[in-house]
Design a protein around this motif. Structure first.
Motif, PDB file in Angstrom:
ATOM      1  N   ARG A 187       1.053  -1.468  -0.119  1.00  0.00           N
ATOM      2  CA  ARG A 187       0.238   0.137  -0.236  1.00  0.00           C
ATOM      3  C   ARG A 187       0.821   1.214  -0.348  1.00  0.00           C
ATOM      4  O   ARG A 187       0.976   2.461  -0.402  1.00  0.00           O
ATOM      5  N   ASP A 188       2.214   1.159   0.896  1.00  0.00           N
ATOM      6  CA  ASP A 188       3.120   2.371   0.959  1.00  0.00           C
ATOM      7  C   ASP A 188       3.657   2.620  -0.843  1.00  0.00           C
ATOM      8  O   ASP A 188       3.683   3.957  -1.036  1.00  0.00           O
ATOM      9  N   SER A 189       4.131   1.593  -1.335  1.00  0.00           N
ATOM     10  CA  SER A 189       4.695   1.995  -2.860  1.00  0.00           C
ATOM     11  C   SER A 189       3.659   2.425  -3.579  1.00  0.00           C
ATOM     12  O   SER A 189       4.353   3.188  -4.637  1.00  0.00           O
TER      13      SER A 189
ATOM     14  N   PHE B  52       8.452  -0.049  -6.441  1.00  0.00           N
ATOM     15  CA  PHE B  52       9.548  -1.190  -5.632  1.00  0.00           C
ATOM     16  C   PHE B  52      10.408  -0.446  -4.387  1.00  0.00           C
ATOM     17  O   PHE B  52      10.510  -0.242  -3.911  1.00  0.00           O
ATOM     18  N   ALA B  53       8.896   0.570  -3.764  1.00  0.00           N
ATOM     19  CA  ALA B  53       9.147   1.519  -2.742  1.00  0.00           C
ATOM     20  C   ALA B  53       9.279   0.382  -1.229  1.00  0.00           C
ATOM     21  O   ALA B  53      10.259   0.890  -0.413  1.00  0.00           O
TER      22      ALA B  53
ATOM     23  N   ASP C  31      16.139   7.589  -6.792  1.00  0.00           N
ATOM     24  CA  ASP C  31      14.797   6.995  -7.365  1.00  0.00           C
ATOM     25  C   ASP C  31      14.942   6.034  -8.508  1.00  0.00           C
ATOM     26  O   ASP C  31      15.243   6.234 -10.121  1.00  0.00           O
ATOM     27  N   GLY C  32      14.314   5.233  -8.642  1.00  0.00           N
ATOM     28  CA  GLY C  32      14.276   4.147  -9.472  1.00  0.00           C
ATOM     29  C   GLY C  32      13.720   4.880 -10.732  1.00  0.00           C
ATOM     30  O   GLY C  32      13.759   4.025 -11.875  1.00  0.00           O
ATOM     31  N   SER C  33      12.498   5.339 -11.157  1.00  0.00           N
ATOM     32  CA  SER C  33      12.072   6.080 -11.792  1.00  0.00           C
ATOM     33  C   SER C  33      13.162   6.198 -12.665  1.00  0.00           C
ATOM     34  O   SER C  33      12.787   6.214 -14.004  1.00  0.00           O
TER      35      SER C  33
ATOM     36  N   CYS D 136      14.786  -4.435 -10.910  1.00  0.00           N
ATOM     37  CA  CYS D 136      13.483  -3.984 -10.702  1.00  0.00           C
ATOM     38  C   CYS D 136      13.146  -2.864 -11.474  1.00  0.00           C
ATOM     39  O   CYS D 136      11.933  -3.111 -12.153  1.00  0.00           O
ATOM     40  N   TRP D 137      13.362  -2.160 -11.263  1.00  0.00           N
ATOM     41  CA  TRP D 137      12.929  -0.968 -11.877  1.00  0.00           C
ATOM     42  C   TRP D 137      14.024  -0.918 -13.346  1.00  0.00           C
ATOM     43  O   TRP D 137      13.209  -0.403 -14.579  1.00  0.00           O
ATOM     44  N   PHE D 138      14.826  -1.528 -13.603  1.00  0.00           N
ATOM     45  CA  PHE D 138      15.067  -1.785 -14.770  1.00  0.00           C
ATOM     46  C   PHE D 138      14.002  -2.503 -15.543  1.00  0.00           C
ATOM     47  O   PHE D 138      13.837  -2.695 -16.933  1.00  0.00           O
TER      48      PHE D 138
END
Ligand SMILES: C[S@@+](CC[C@H](N)C(=O)[O-])C[C@H]1O[C@@H](n2cnc3c(N)ncnc32)[C@H](O)[C@@H]1O
Length: 188
Positions: free
Chosen positions: A4-6, A13-14, A36-38, A64-66
């Protein structure tokens, strides 16, 4: 995958990022997650990356972001800390990326020479960037490939590393991210 937080932070992936901060406080291992992975996901997506190499997995946040940002990409990610590799494997599997992310447990200097060139994106996120890392990443990247280098304020070779990235015959570089501590470069 997303807590929920992410979901409320807009970063899917927070929870892995937060878990990495909790882990490093307990273990004092300095595996600070990328800010910041974004940014990484967008760069990899814009490059239509099919192959990505990452130095410094930690708990898998940036891998995971990649994988999320470049849905056709395969990611090779390297870390020498067995506990990080174990935790990253769990996180990457839970995020649904196990088939596209290969975790290499070992030192950068041992693993990089074994990889096959032709990567679209390289990401240095180890502790301190070295000229040897830069040389090997340059060999692995295709012409026009993107190199992202963090921690350019750390270590004895960071200054020379920055100078190499500023050589316009070899790289097109911006030091725009993280107040100049992270460089984004295109291989000429
Ligand atoms: C800053 S953290 C990586 C953070 C990760 N990319 C993220 O954003 O969540 C650096 C990681 O590199 C690993 N590392 C540092 N030096 C290394 C080396 N020479 N070879 C392999 N792994 C290394 C550490 O164990 C640590 O997990």
């Amino acid at each position: 995958m997303a807590s929920r937080d992410s979901a409320s932070s807009g970063d899917p992936f927070a929870s892995i990022r937060a878990g990495t901060l909790t882990h490093l406080r307990k273990h004092g291992c300095h595996c600070y997650p990328f800010f910041d992975g974004s940014l990484l996901g967008v760069i990899a997506g814009a490059a239509r990356a099919l192959r990505i190499v990452e130095l410094g997995t930690a708990l898998g946040y940036t891998a995971c972001w990649f994988a999320h940002g470049a849905p056709d990409a395969r990611i090779d990610t390297i870390d020498f800390d067995p506990e990080h590799v174990r935790l990253a494997r769990t996180n990457i599997e839970a995020a649904g990326f196990a088939k596209r992310v290969t975790l290499h447990e070992g030192a950068f200097d041992d693993v990089l020479p074994k990889l096959k060139p032709g990567y679209d994106v390289g990401f240095f996120d180890g502790f301190d960037p070295t000229l040897r890392n830069l040389k090997e990443l340059r060999t692995l990247l295709r012409p026009g490939g993107v190199l992202i280098t963090t921690n350019l304020n750390f270590g004895s070779e960071a200054r020379s590393y920055r100078e190499r990235l500023s050589d316009s015959k070899q790289w097109r570089t911006t030091f725009a991210a993280e107040d100049g501590r992270t460089a984004i470069s295109i291989k000429i």
